[in-house]
Enzyme design. Structure first.
Site, PDB file in Angstrom:
ATOM      1  N   ILE A 184       0.838  -1.203   0.000  1.00 39.77           N
ATOM      2  CA  ILE A 184       0.000   0.000   0.000  1.00 39.77           C
ATOM      3  C   ILE A 184       0.879   1.261   0.000  1.00 39.77           C
ATOM      4  O   ILE A 184       0.622   2.215  -0.752  1.00 39.77           O
ATOM      5  CB  ILE A 184      -0.926  -0.021   1.237  1.00 39.77           C
ATOM      6  N   TYR A 186      -0.944  -8.219  16.733  1.00 34.84           N
ATOM      7  CA  TYR A 186      -1.222  -7.286  15.622  1.00 34.84           C
ATOM      8  C   TYR A 186      -2.433  -6.411  15.950  1.00 34.84           C
ATOM      9  O   TYR A 186      -2.382  -5.187  15.808  1.00 34.84           O
ATOM     10  CB  TYR A 186      -1.458  -8.082  14.332  1.00 34.84           C
TER      11      TYR A 186
END
Ligand SMILES: NC(=O)c1ccc[n+]([C@@H]2O[C@H](COP(=O)([O-])OP(=O)(O)OC[C@H]3O[C@@H](n4cnc5c(N)ncnc54)[C@H](OP(=O)(O)O)[C@@H]3O)[C@@H](O)[C@H]2O)c1
Length: 312
Positions: A30, A175
Site C-alpha cells: 500500500i 497485531y
C-alpha cells in the site's frame, strides 16, 4: 489498466509540487502505491523500508514522473535506526508536509527487540511514535500525519503489560493490539497538537482488507498463498483501493482540517470503544515515552505531575 489511487481518492487535481512527504513502508504494498501516487501529484517523496533495492526501484519510478525521491532504510525493530531516519530527514529537507506512518507487519513468531519490547508493538506502534516525536519540530504549517491502522483493532483492549513479554504470544493478538495503539496514538497526537496550538492534523486510516499487498508474507507457511488468493474474493480491496484510503486523508482538500478521526471507506468512522478511550490514549502516550526512555513529546502542561509519572 487499473484506476490509479489518486483517481479512486478523487485527488488527481491536487497539486503537491511544493510538498515533501515521508511514506514509511513504501518499498512495497500500500505504501509503495501511495508514494508513487504522491510523486505523480508532484510531491518530493522519501521512500522508506528495509529493502534498499526495492526502495531504489520505487524512487526511480517516482523520478521518471518528474518528482524528487530519495530512499532511506531503517528497521523499525531498532530504535537507533528510527532515530537515524529522523535525523536524515531533518538534515536533508527543510520541512515535512506529509508524514505517513504506514510501515507494519504481522509476525507469526514472538520476539523481544529494542529494550525488551515485543516486536509487533515496537515495529507497528513504538517506532512511528518515536519517529513522529523526532520529527514534530520539522513539520510544516498545515502538515498532516496519517497513521495506517486497521479494523483488526476490533476486539483488542489496551494492555500495557502485553508488549513486555512473548509469553502466550499470538501473532494476530499482537497485531490487533498494535493497531488499537495506532488509533489511540493518532487521536492523542491530534489532541496534543491542538492543545499546543499547532496547525498540524493527525488521523488514522483502515486501508481495507488488501490481500494483493505483500502483507501475507508475514503469515506462516501456506497461509501466505491463501492470503493472496483472497484477492479474488468479492469485498476485498485492491492495493490501489488501499492507497486511495490513505491519499484521501493525506491530500484531499476535504480532510485538511479534520483531526483525531479514524477513517474507513474514505470517510470518518467510529472505531471501538477501546479505541475511543481518552484515558487509555493518554496512558499509551506516556508509557510509550517511558519504554523509549525519552521525554514525553507534546507533554500536556495541564496534566498533574502525578498523572504524568503514572505508568498504569
Ligand atoms: N494488507 C492488508 O490487508 C492491511 C489491512 C489493514 C491494515 N494494513 C496495514 O497497512 C500497512 C501496510 O501494509 P501492506 O499491506 O502494504 O504490507 P506489505 O506489502 O508487507 O508492506 C509493508 C511495508 O512495511 C515495511 N516494513 C515491514 N516491517 C518493517 C520493519 N521492521 N522496519 C521497517 N519497515 C518495515 C516493509 O518494508 P521492507 O519489506 O522493505 O522492510 C513494506 O514497505 C501496515 O501498517 C498494515 O498493518 C494492511
Amino acid at each position: 489498466m487499473t484506476t490509479p489511487p489518486e483517481s479512486l481518492a478523487d485527488v488527481s487535481h491536487v497539486d503537491c509540487t511544493d510538498k515533501i512527504a515521508l511514506v514509511t513502508g513504501s518499498t512495497r504494498g500500500i505504501g509503495r502505491a501511495v508514494a508513487q501516487a504522491l510523486g505523480r501529484l508532484g510531491a518530493d517523496v522519501i521512500v522508506h523500508g528495509r529493502d534498499r533495492d526495492a526502495g531504489e526501484e520505487i524512487a526511480q519510478s517516482i523520478r521518471s514522473d518528474d518528482a524528487e525521491a530519495i530512499v532511506r532504510t531503517a528497521d523499525f525493530a531498532d530504535p537507533a535506526e528510527v532515530r537515524d531516519l529522523a535525523h536524515s530527514v531533518r538534515s536533508q529537507t527543510d520541512g515535512l508536509d506529509l508524514l505517513l506512518n504506514n510501515a507494519g507487519g504481522l509476525f507469526s513468531e514472538g520476539r523481544l527487540v529494542g529494550d525488551g519490547i515485543e516486536r509487533t508493538f515496537h515495529v507497528n506502534h513504538l517506532a512511528p511514535y518515536l519517529l513522529t516525536a523526532e520529527l514534530l519540530g520539522h513539520l510544516r504549517e498545515g502538515a498532516r500525519v496519517v497513521t495506517t491502522a486497521s479494523d483488526a483493532h476490533r476486539g483488542a483492549q489496551l494492555d500495557l503489560e502485553r508488549p513486555l513479554t512473548t509469553d502466550g504470544y499470538s501473532g494476530m493478538g499482537a497485531y490487533s493490539h498494535s493497531k488499537l495503539a495506532n488509533i489511540l496514538f493518532a487521536s492523542e497526537l491530534a489532541r496534543r497538537l491542538e492543545a499546543a496550538g499547532q496547525s498540524v492534523v493527525s488521523n488514522s486510516v483502515h486501508p481495507g482488507f488488501v490481500p494483493g499487498s505483500q502483507f501475507g508474507r508475514f503469515l506462516p507457511g501456506p497461509l501466505t498463498g491463501l492470503f493472496r488468493m483472497l484477492g479474488v474474493v468479492p469485498g476485498t480491496s485492491s492495493v490501489a483501493d488501499g492507497a486511495a484510503e490513505l491519499l484521501h486523508v493525506a491530500v484531499s482538500p476535504s480532510t485538511a482540517d479534520v483531526s483525531g478521526r479514524y477513517f474507513s471507506g474514505q470517510a470518518p468512522t467510529t472505531p471501538t470503544a477501546a479505541a475511543r478511550d481518552r484515558d487509555a490514549a493518554a496512558r499509551l502516550w506516556r508509557r510509550s515515552a517511558e519504554m523509549l526512555g525519552i521525554e514525553e513529546p507534546l507533554a500536556d502542561p495541564e496534566a498533574p505531575a502525578e498523572q504524568q509519572r503514572s505508568t498504569s
